[in-house]
Design an enzyme around this catalytic site. Structure first.
Site, PDB file in Angstrom:
ATOM      1  N   TYR A  73      77.041 -13.597 -41.027  1.00  9.78           N
ATOM      2  CA  TYR A  73      75.603 -13.909 -41.592  1.00  9.78           C
ATOM      3  C   TYR A  73      75.605 -12.114 -41.689  1.00  9.78           C
ATOM      4  N   LYS A  87      76.010  -2.540 -41.570  1.00 13.61           N
ATOM      5  CA  LYS A  87      75.087  -1.405 -42.067  1.00 13.61           C
ATOM      6  C   LYS A  87      75.055   0.033 -42.712  1.00 13.61           C
ATOM      7  N   HIS A 119      62.456   2.775 -33.221  1.00 11.94           N
ATOM      8  CA  HIS A 119      61.152   2.695 -34.037  1.00 11.94           C
ATOM      9  C   HIS A 119      60.239   0.968 -32.870  1.00 11.94           C
ATOM     10  N   TYR A 127      76.770  -5.342 -36.732  1.00 13.36           N
ATOM     11  CA  TYR A 127      76.142  -5.097 -37.373  1.00 13.36           C
ATOM     12  C   TYR A 127      76.104  -3.475 -37.856  1.00 13.36           C
ATOM     13  N   ARG A 145      56.927  -5.136 -31.983  1.00 10.15           N
ATOM     14  CA  ARG A 145      58.217  -5.709 -32.036  1.00 10.15           C
ATOM     15  C   ARG A 145      58.690  -6.425 -31.758  1.00 10.15           C
ATOM     16  N   GLU A 192      72.523   3.371 -35.895  1.00 12.11           N
ATOM     17  CA  GLU A 192      73.105   2.403 -34.754  1.00 12.11           C
ATOM     18  C   GLU A 192      74.484   2.572 -35.810  1.00 12.11           C
ATOM     19  N   THR A 239      70.422   2.987 -40.306  1.00 17.25           N
ATOM     20  CA  THR A 239      70.047   3.426 -38.780  1.00 17.25           C
ATOM     21  C   THR A 239      71.121   4.099 -38.177  1.00 17.25           C
ATOM     22  N   GLY A 278      58.285  -8.830 -40.457  1.00 18.01           N
ATOM     23  CA  GLY A 278      59.473  -7.677 -39.581  1.00 18.01           C
ATOM     24  C   GLY A 278      58.330  -6.923 -39.211  1.00 18.01           C
ATOM     25  N   LEU A 328      63.688  -4.004 -46.048  1.00 19.44           N
ATOM     26  CA  LEU A 328      64.195  -3.638 -44.740  1.00 19.44           C
ATOM     27  C   LEU A 328      64.404  -4.931 -43.494  1.00 19.44           C
ATOM     28  N   ALA A 368      66.757  -8.017 -43.015  1.00 17.04           N
ATOM     29  CA  ALA A 368      68.007  -7.469 -41.907  1.00 17.04           C
ATOM     30  C   ALA A 368      67.877  -8.122 -40.971  1.00 17.04           C
ATOM     31  N   MET A 369      69.459  -9.267 -40.339  1.00 17.54           N
ATOM     32  CA  MET A 369      69.952  -9.445 -39.085  1.00 17.54           C
ATOM     33  C   MET A 369      69.899  -8.362 -38.134  1.00 17.54           C
TER      34      MET A 369
HETATM   35  P1  NAP Z   1      62.784  -6.885 -37.058  1.00 18.13           P
HETATM   36  O1  NAP Z   1      61.552  -6.860 -36.981  1.00 18.13           O
HETATM   37  O2  NAP Z   1      63.717  -8.390 -36.897  1.00 18.13           O
HETATM   38  O3  NAP Z   1      62.272  -7.824 -38.757  1.00 18.13           O
HETATM   39  C1  NAP Z   1      63.612  -7.720 -39.924  1.00 18.13           C
HETATM   40  C2  NAP Z   1      62.816  -8.933 -40.851  1.00 18.13           C
HETATM   41  O4  NAP Z   1      63.996  -9.444 -42.241  1.00 18.13           O
HETATM   42  C3  NAP Z   1      62.123  -9.813 -40.817  1.00 18.13           C
HETATM   43  O5  NAP Z   1      60.585  -9.910 -41.820  1.00 18.13           O
HETATM   44  C4  NAP Z   1      63.011 -11.204 -41.407  1.00 18.13           C
HETATM   45  O6  NAP Z   1      62.229 -12.287 -41.412  1.00 18.13           O
HETATM   46  C5  NAP Z   1      63.877 -10.176 -42.913  1.00 18.13           C
HETATM   47  N1  NAP Z   1      65.111 -10.902 -42.645  1.00 18.13           N
HETATM   48  C6  NAP Z   1      66.133 -11.453 -41.517  1.00 18.13           C
HETATM   49  N2  NAP Z   1      67.530 -12.399 -42.459  1.00 18.13           N
HETATM   50  C7  NAP Z   1      66.599 -12.151 -43.693  1.00 18.13           C
HETATM   51  C8  NAP Z   1      67.287 -13.309 -44.778  1.00 18.13           C
HETATM   52  N3  NAP Z   1      69.080 -12.885 -44.566  1.00 18.13           N
HETATM   53  N4  NAP Z   1      66.339 -13.117 -45.657  1.00 18.13           N
HETATM   54  C9  NAP Z   1      65.648 -12.478 -45.578  1.00 18.13           C
HETATM   55  N5  NAP Z   1      64.785 -12.400 -45.084  1.00 18.13           N
HETATM   56  C10 NAP Z   1      65.541 -11.955 -43.705  1.00 18.13           C
HETATM   57  O7  NAP Z   1      63.655  -5.484 -38.100  1.00 18.13           O
HETATM   58  P2  NAP Z   1      62.235  -3.938 -38.047  1.00 18.13           P
HETATM   59  O8  NAP Z   1      61.848  -3.674 -36.680  1.00 18.13           O
HETATM   60  O9  NAP Z   1      60.916  -4.789 -38.476  1.00 18.13           O
HETATM   61  O10 NAP Z   1      63.173  -3.438 -38.885  1.00 18.13           O
HETATM   62  C11 NAP Z   1      63.244  -2.899 -40.565  1.00 18.13           C
HETATM   63  C12 NAP Z   1      65.088  -2.807 -40.673  1.00 18.13           C
HETATM   64  O11 NAP Z   1      65.208  -1.378 -41.071  1.00 18.13           O
HETATM   65  C13 NAP Z   1      65.995  -4.027 -40.918  1.00 18.13           C
HETATM   66  O12 NAP Z   1      66.433  -3.588 -41.656  1.00 18.13           O
HETATM   67  C14 NAP Z   1      66.523  -3.257 -39.389  1.00 18.13           C
HETATM   68  O13 NAP Z   1      68.000  -2.996 -38.980  1.00 18.13           O
HETATM   69  C15 NAP Z   1      65.845  -2.024 -39.998  1.00 18.13           C
HETATM   70  N6  NAP Z   1      66.419  -0.755 -38.772  1.00 18.13           N
HETATM   71  C16 NAP Z   1      65.357  -0.723 -37.927  1.00 18.13           C
HETATM   72  C17 NAP Z   1      65.405  -0.226 -36.741  1.00 18.13           C
HETATM   73  C18 NAP Z   1      64.157  -0.528 -35.507  1.00 18.13           C
HETATM   74  O14 NAP Z   1      64.652   1.359 -34.629  1.00 18.13           O
HETATM   75  N7  NAP Z   1      63.169  -0.764 -35.949  1.00 18.13           N
HETATM   76  C19 NAP Z   1      65.963   1.598 -36.257  1.00 18.13           C
HETATM   77  C20 NAP Z   1      66.528   0.936 -37.407  1.00 18.13           C
HETATM   78  C21 NAP Z   1      66.714   0.849 -38.620  1.00 18.13           C
HETATM   79  P3  NAP Z   1      61.808 -13.534 -40.444  1.00 18.13           P
HETATM   80  O15 NAP Z   1      60.920 -12.970 -39.676  1.00 18.13           O
HETATM   81  O16 NAP Z   1      62.402 -14.805 -40.971  1.00 18.13           O
HETATM   82  O17 NAP Z   1      63.099 -13.086 -39.299  1.00 18.13           O
HETATM   83  N1  GDD Z   2      67.943  -6.006 -26.461  1.00 16.71           N
HETATM   84  C1  GDD Z   2      68.158  -5.551 -25.516  1.00 16.71           C
HETATM   85  N2  GDD Z   2      68.094  -6.596 -24.130  1.00 16.71           N
HETATM   86  N3  GDD Z   2      68.560  -4.754 -24.703  1.00 16.71           N
HETATM   87  C2  GDD Z   2      68.842  -3.720 -23.129  1.00 16.71           C
HETATM   88  C3  GDD Z   2      68.749  -5.158 -22.316  1.00 16.71           C
HETATM   89  C4  GDD Z   2      68.726  -6.547 -22.818  1.00 16.71           C
HETATM   90  O1  GDD Z   2      67.271  -6.564 -22.207  1.00 16.71           O
HETATM   91  N4  GDD Z   2      69.048  -3.707 -21.324  1.00 16.71           N
HETATM   92  C5  GDD Z   2      69.932  -3.034 -22.001  1.00 16.71           C
HETATM   93  N5  GDD Z   2      69.720  -2.800 -22.957  1.00 16.71           N
HETATM   94  C6  GDD Z   2      69.904  -1.667 -23.896  1.00 16.71           C
HETATM   95  C7  GDD Z   2      70.644  -2.588 -24.952  1.00 16.71           C
HETATM   96  O2  GDD Z   2      72.231  -1.859 -24.395  1.00 16.71           O
HETATM   97  C8  GDD Z   2      71.347  -0.811 -25.306  1.00 16.71           C
HETATM   98  O3  GDD Z   2      71.608  -0.007 -25.616  1.00 16.71           O
HETATM   99  C9  GDD Z   2      69.273  -0.537 -25.848  1.00 16.71           C
HETATM  100  O4  GDD Z   2      69.290  -1.149 -24.390  1.00 16.71           O
HETATM  101  C10 GDD Z   2      68.413  -0.128 -27.060  1.00 16.71           C
HETATM  102  O5  GDD Z   2      68.811  -1.498 -27.193  1.00 16.71           O
HETATM  103  P1  GDD Z   2      67.586  -2.849 -28.241  1.00 16.71           P
HETATM  104  O6  GDD Z   2      65.901  -2.664 -28.393  1.00 16.71           O
HETATM  105  O7  GDD Z   2      68.216  -4.344 -28.792  1.00 16.71           O
HETATM  106  O8  GDD Z   2      68.296  -1.619 -29.707  1.00 16.71           O
HETATM  107  P2  GDD Z   2      70.030  -1.367 -30.683  1.00 16.71           P
HETATM  108  O9  GDD Z   2      69.186  -0.242 -29.667  1.00 16.71           O
HETATM  109  O10 GDD Z   2      70.430  -1.937 -30.145  1.00 16.71           O
HETATM  110  O11 GDD Z   2      69.081  -1.573 -31.578  1.00 16.71           O
HETATM  111  C11 GDD Z   2      67.165  -1.190 -32.442  1.00 16.71           C
HETATM  112  O12 GDD Z   2      67.954   0.445 -32.978  1.00 16.71           O
HETATM  113  C12 GDD Z   2      68.753   0.364 -34.194  1.00 16.71           C
HETATM  114  C13 GDD Z   2      68.526   1.741 -34.278  1.00 16.71           C
HETATM  115  O13 GDD Z   2      69.091   2.531 -33.502  1.00 16.71           O
HETATM  116  C14 GDD Z   2      67.479  -2.459 -33.045  1.00 16.71           C
HETATM  117  O14 GDD Z   2      66.118  -2.023 -33.994  1.00 16.71           O
HETATM  118  C15 GDD Z   2      68.465  -1.675 -34.427  1.00 16.71           C
HETATM  119  O15 GDD Z   2      67.842  -2.551 -35.715  1.00 16.71           O
HETATM  120  C16 GDD Z   2      68.329  -1.009 -35.040  1.00 16.71           C
HETATM  121  O16 GDD Z   2      68.759  -0.550 -36.571  1.00 16.71           O
END
Ligand code: NAP
Ligand code: GDD
Length: 375
Positions: A101, A161, A187, A157, A192, A135, A133, A12, A86, A88-89
């Protein structure tokens, strides 16, 4: 001897930046990767080493967060000093479609890691970072959100979490495991996933600039997010595990922005009342080096065109309207400060997507159209 880290979710966004960071620090990095019918290792291919290379510092294992025996075997084999959980779905909207799931992988998956460490008698060896998170704050009870702000999750989700957060705290208190939560706010980066809002926007911008796409449809433009750069945030994960005592930390920038303003920053001006975005002007300096003169002229002709629409299909049944984090604890205790602001992040993503789309277009059309576009 360098330390050994095990990263779940290594394929990821965060897994890729963290692996790179830890390998540069001298770690041997083990990663858990799901089996898929196509390679899905693009983000870590630059780090991959063939199994026949001696003294590898990057080793991949097949596994899945829903498979306890597999998780326990890998942790038993690797005996890591640090585990970064790290995997997660991670898509909030998709979690409404796959709630069971999501609970299994994101909630119980965390329990599987903690319980494996306990059963294998690694409680004094393996430190655990849990990817919690912002969230969790959901329907926010306080502005800005800090470590003591009550949680109010708003999606399957976030509820999964929430379990993962508390089971991490429970194993720390019950068994003395060095287990910590990083409560990370959104982030982003050029790595991304394409369906998160920032990347969806920057990809669309690149495609519109290159004439590959006319318009992009978005969901709720009014919600606000505290966006940082993933490169900065993986450093915080590392710092959390270097502390003598395990603890929970908010990682954020402290600045919040609407989706609408992010889109404007990336490219277009918005007409709020109609929820459409149009190209108000073209910043020649921004695109000149990338698109060349001919394409710039074509682009200028599109000033006034509507390029952003709203499709309610992207609305969520329950929305998180406002996230803004108070990062005082991370700044003072971890000595962590983010380097990127939103403008620098947005620029990094747009430039990277322009380069990527140029390459894709070039490959698709055998180079002909690219000559047309870029002289
Ligand atoms: P991401 O790009 O969606 O990566 C998720 C990773 O988890 C991928 O490697 C995915 O594998 C793997 N995965 C999903 N389901 C799995 C399963 N059942 N078994 C094993 N591996 C699995 O997410 P990210 O943005 O790097 O975020 C990393 C972590 O931080 C996540 O837990 C997310 O919920 C959390 N988080 C993210 C943010 C953010 O803004 N990015 C903020 C707060 C928390 P595949 O490549 O095979 O799909
Ligand atoms: N994905 C998406 N697609 N979001 C949209 C869109 C669209 O077309 N249009 C508006 N949005 C709005 C969503 O409704 C939400 O309010 C905001 O944009 C951010 O959506 P995402 O980028 O999908 O992220 P998220 O905030 O729901 O979740 C991400 O951040 C979390 C941390 O706060 C993910 O990375 C989570 O895994 C992470 O925990």
């Amino acid at each position: 001897m360098g330390k050994t880290a095990l990263i779940t979710g290594i394929t990821g966004q965060d897994g890729a930046y963290l692996s790179d960071y830890l390998i540069k620090k001298g770690y041997t990095v083990h990663g858990i990767k799901r089996r898929s019918s196509l390679f899905n290792t693009d983000r870590i291919d630059h780090l991959y080493q063939d199994p026949h290379v001696e003294n590898r510092n990057m080793i991949l294992h097949y596994g899945d967060m829903t498979d306890s025996m597999n998780i326990t075997r890998i942790i038993g084999d690797v005996k890591p000093d640090e585990i970064y959980n790290l995997a997660a779905m991670s898509h909030v909207k998709v979690s409404f479609d796959t709630p069971e799931y999501t609970a299994n992988a994101d909630g119980i998956g965390t329990l599987r890691i903690l319980e494996a460490v306990r059963l294998l008698n690694l409680t004094n060896k393996s430190r655990i970072y849990q990817a919690s998170t912002s969230e969790l704050y959901g329907l926010v009870q306080e502005v800005p959100q800090k470590e003591t702000t009550p949680f109010y999750p708003r999606s399957p989700y976030a509820v999964a979490k929430l379990y993962a957060y508390w089971i991490t705290v429970n194993y720390r208190e019950a068994y003395g495991i060095h287990a910590s939560n990083g409560i990370l706010f959104n982030h982003e980066s050029p790595l991304r996933g394409e369906t998160f809002v920032t990347r969806k926007v920057t990809r669309a911008v690149a495609r519109i600039v290159l004439g590959l796409q006319d318009k992009v449809y978005m969901g709720n433009l009014s919600s606000k997010r505290d966006w940082g750069h993933a490169k900065d945030y993986v450093k915080a994960m590392y710092l959390i595990l270097q502390q003598d005592q395990p603890d929970d930390y908010v990682i954020s920038t402290g600045v919040t922005t609407t989706i609408r303003d992010f889109i404007k920053m990336a490219f277009v001006e918005g007409k709020d009342e109609e929820e459409v975005g149009f190209i108000a002007s073209i910043d020649e300096n921004k695109f000149a080096n990338i698109v060349g003169n001919k394409q710039l002229e074509l682009l200028k002709k599109r000033v006034g065109d509507v390029v952003v629409g709203v499709d309610p299909a992207y609305f969520r049944p329950t929305e998180v309207e406002l996230l803004i984090g108070d990062n005082t604890k991370a700044r003072t205790k971890l000595n962590w400060t983010p380097e990127y602001d939103l403008k620098a992040l947005c620029e990094d993503m747009v430039i990277s997507d322009l380069a990527l789309m140029k390459k894709e277009e070039y490959l698709k059309d055998g180079g002909y159209r690219i000559l047309n576009y870029f002289e």
